[in-house]
Scaffold this active site. Structure first.
Site, mmCIF file in Angstrom:
data_model
loop_
_atom_site.group_PDB
_atom_site.id
_atom_site.type_symbol
_atom_site.label_atom_id
_atom_site.label_comp_id
_atom_site.label_asym_id
_atom_site.label_seq_id
_atom_site.Cartn_x
_atom_site.Cartn_y
_atom_site.Cartn_z
ATOM 1 N N GLY A 46 0.008 8.333 3.024
ATOM 2 C CA GLY A 46 -0.080 7.918 4.413
ATOM 3 C C GLY A 46 1.000 8.614 5.220
ATOM 4 N N GLN A 51 6.690 9.896 12.191
ATOM 5 C CA GLN A 51 7.412 10.501 11.064
ATOM 6 C C GLN A 51 7.516 12.020 11.169
ATOM 7 O OE1 GLN A 51 5.044 8.034 8.034
ATOM 8 N NE2 GLN A 51 7.035 8.277 7.040
ATOM 9 N N CYS A 94 8.850 5.598 1.013
ATOM 10 C CA CYS A 94 8.593 6.056 2.375
ATOM 11 C C CYS A 94 9.036 7.510 2.491
ATOM 12 C CB CYS A 94 9.369 5.193 3.372
ATOM 13 S SG CYS A 94 9.092 5.643 5.083
ATOM 14 N N LEU A 95 8.194 8.316 3.106
ATOM 15 C CA LEU A 95 8.545 9.739 3.251
ATOM 16 C C LEU A 95 9.757 9.931 4.163
ATOM 17 C CD1 LEU A 95 4.962 11.251 3.474
ATOM 18 C CD2 LEU A 95 6.452 11.077 1.469
ATOM 19 N N HIS A 136 1.906 -0.584 5.979
ATOM 20 C CA HIS A 136 3.126 0.234 6.026
ATOM 21 C C HIS A 136 3.083 1.192 7.219
ATOM 22 C CE1 HIS A 136 6.430 2.586 3.886
ATOM 23 N NE2 HIS A 136 5.983 3.484 4.757
ATOM 24 N N GLU A 137 1.893 1.815 7.442
ATOM 25 C CA GLU A 137 1.790 2.801 8.528
ATOM 26 C C GLU A 137 1.827 2.137 9.899
ATOM 27 O OE1 GLU A 137 1.879 5.406 5.535
ATOM 28 O OE2 GLU A 137 2.346 5.654 7.666
ATOM 29 N N HIS A 140 5.217 1.446 10.939
ATOM 30 C CA HIS A 140 5.893 2.631 11.508
ATOM 31 C C HIS A 140 5.623 2.750 13.001
ATOM 32 C CE1 HIS A 140 7.911 4.868 8.351
ATOM 33 N NE2 HIS A 140 6.860 4.858 7.558
#
Ligand code: K2U
Ligand code: ZN
Length: 172
Positions: A46, A51, A94-95, A136-137, A140
């Protein structure tokens, strides 16, 4: 398509509340392409537009199991419309918080609504990894990170670690 640099904590951009997409323009389509390429390269399942530094309400996801049968999803202005009482714990990463993983408890099933790149409104239900990922997304898009669900001690530890790394980077 371009692989774009990822925004990493403690960058305060990650705390912005992203703006709704008003119109599906060529620029939005190019952004979606770049997000997918960046997500696959990371690799991740994702990615939220913030991000890669763009505060608009768009996420990409692909929770398909195999490389050769990619199932890319582009969600514009996504929202959770229902969440189960039942919860599920998943070890999240998480990226934007590289190489840090902790268990997070979230609703086990969700129903979410979004617009696709063709402008169609879609509503679907999910469980498992897709349910965790979409929550999660969407977090963000609201400036929320999975470390916000951890104890203050754990959150402060990881923030201190990344602040020191950012200082070293700046001084290098
Ligand atoms: O938003 C991101 O940072 C991308 C995450 C999304 C994600 C986090 C936790 C649980 C599911 C999805 C990355 O995909 S983290 C890498 C990853 C890869 C496979 C499965 C879980 C996490
Ligand atoms: Zn993340």
């Amino acid at each position: 398509m371009t692989i774009r640099p990822l925004v990493i904590i403690p960058d305060s951009k990650l705390r912005l509340v992203s703006e709704p997409v008003q119109e599906i323009t060529g620029e939005i389509r190019r952004l979606a392409d770049d997000m997918l390429e960046t997500m696959y390269d990371a690799p991740g399942v994702g990615l939220a537009a913030i991000q890669i530094g763009v505060p608009v309400r768009m996420v990409t996801m692909d929770v398909s199991k195999s490389e050769d049968e990619r199932q890319p999803m582009v969600l514009i202005n996504p929202e959770i419309v229902w969440a189960s009482e039942a919860k599920r714990v998943y070890e999240e990463g998480c990226l934007s918080i590289p190489e840090y993983y902790e268990e997070v408890e979230r609703p086990d099933r969700v129903r979410f609504r979004y617009m696709d790149l063709e402008g169609a409104t879609i509503e679907q239900e999910a469980d498992g990894l897709l349910a965790t990922c979409v929550q999660h997304e969407i977090d963000h898009l609201n400036g929320v990170l999975f470390i916000d669900y951890l104890s203050k001690l754990k959150r402060d530890r990881v923030m201190t670690k990344f602040k020191k790394a950012a200082k070293r980077e700046a001084g290098a």
